[in-house]
Design a protein around this motif. Structure first.
Motif: not given
Ligand code: 13P
Ligand code: SF4
Length: 295
Positions: A6, A23, A111, A182, A197
């Motif tokens: 990630h 994600s 997201s 978030e 992200t």
């Molecule tokens: P994304 O990976 O969907 O941007 O979400 C961020 C997050 O908090 C992952 O834990």
């Protein structure tokens, strides 16, 4: 063996990964990989999602204690009671949750695809959105919905200082302020752009601005700087003495733990088959609806 990481991982981990993503991107990679073994450099719910999609593959996580405050804010036993109190509601659940929560859900979202997945349902469809109250409130506001929200949140995205960010924006009038959904509503209200992200990274690449104030976990700045070395990136400050915001769960993973995990093929994610199948239905629906939307 494939290493999925990630964007919130340390820079040295991102640099050895086979695939870096948000994600949704990571779940899609986990679904399509033909590797025998997946090392997931992320947090537990992400590795668990990879295992749900790959029951016959070995899924490793560098540190089993790499949890998630948002996932922890929604225990399945409590959510089950909440769900029973809203019998005619569909359940849309953010991927940052346990397999037990996924098994109680109709569809999972991230997201990147939350807007599209919510919009797939008619406006009169009653919906519970869990566990992130900030993302849920943002969707309600921008889509004109009235989803019932579970009262959960991410400790990393709730700690940003409105006061310090307002000052930074005033001091840098040429900068774009970008934020992850978030974050709390007053922060999102200030943002020029709100996205996952991957969405934020793409925005910094494609937007003509040369300065960005970034309100999400600071790990993403590594890829932003790599993609646009001529641009300036300022991490949005939290409401404490630190200059930027790190997720303590994501940062449990280290290169050394990855080396040891690969050497000994553990810690491994293991899962009860009945739970896996129950959780998989809602993830499959997300992946199908995302593919149909071209994501
Ligand atoms: P994304 O990976 O969907 O941007 O979400 C961020 C997050 O908090 C992952 O834990
Ligand atoms: Fe969980 Fe927040 Fe860390 Fe993401 S940044 S893993 S939502 S605690």
């Amino acid at each position: 063996m494939v290493i999925l990481a990630h964007y919130y991982q340390e820079a040295d981990i991102q640099d050895i990964a086979d695939f870096i993503g948000d994600s949704l991107g990571l779940a899609q990679q986990a679904e399509k990989t033909d590797a025998d073994m997946i090392l997931f450099a992320g947090v537990h719910f992400m590795a668990e999602t990879a295992k749900i999609l790959n029951p016959t593959k070995k899924v490793l996580i560098p540190d089993l204690k790499a949890g998630c405050s948002l996932s922890d804010s929604c225990p399945p036993e409590l959510f089950k009671k909440f769900k029973d109190e809203h019998p005619d509601h569909l359940v849309i659940t953010y991927i940052n949750c346990s397999a037990g929560m996924k098994a109680l859900s109709d569809v999972i979202c991230t997201s990147s695809n939350a807007r599209i997945l919510v919009e797939n349902y008619p406006e009169d469809q009653k919906i519970i959105f869990a566990p992130d109250r900030n993302l849920g409130a943002y969707l309600n506001k921008t889509l004109g919905r009235n989803m019932v929200l579970w009262n959960g949140s991410c400790q990393v995205h709730e700690i940003f200082s409105l006061e310090k960010i307002t000052k930074l924006i005033q001091e840098n009038p040429d900068a774009k302020f970008i934020a992850h959904p978030e974050c709390e509503e007053p922060i999102l209200r200030l943002a020029d752009y709100v996205a996952s992200t991957t969405g934020l990274l793409k925005y910094t690449i494609n937007n003509e601005a040369t300065k960005f104030i970034v309100a999400t976990e600071a790990g993403i700045l590594h890829q932003m700087i790599k993609a646009s070395p001529e641009k300036t990136f300022i991490p949005a400050p939290p409401d404490n003495a630190c200059a930027c915001n790190d997720c303590p769960f994501m940062k449990r993973n280290t290169l050394e733990k990855i080396y040891l995990a690969l050497k000994y093929e553990q810690p491994e994610i293991l899962m009860d088959e009945e739970l896996r199948l129950a959780a998989k239905k809602a993830i499959d629906k997300m992946l199908q609806q995302s593919a149909a939307a071209g994501l």
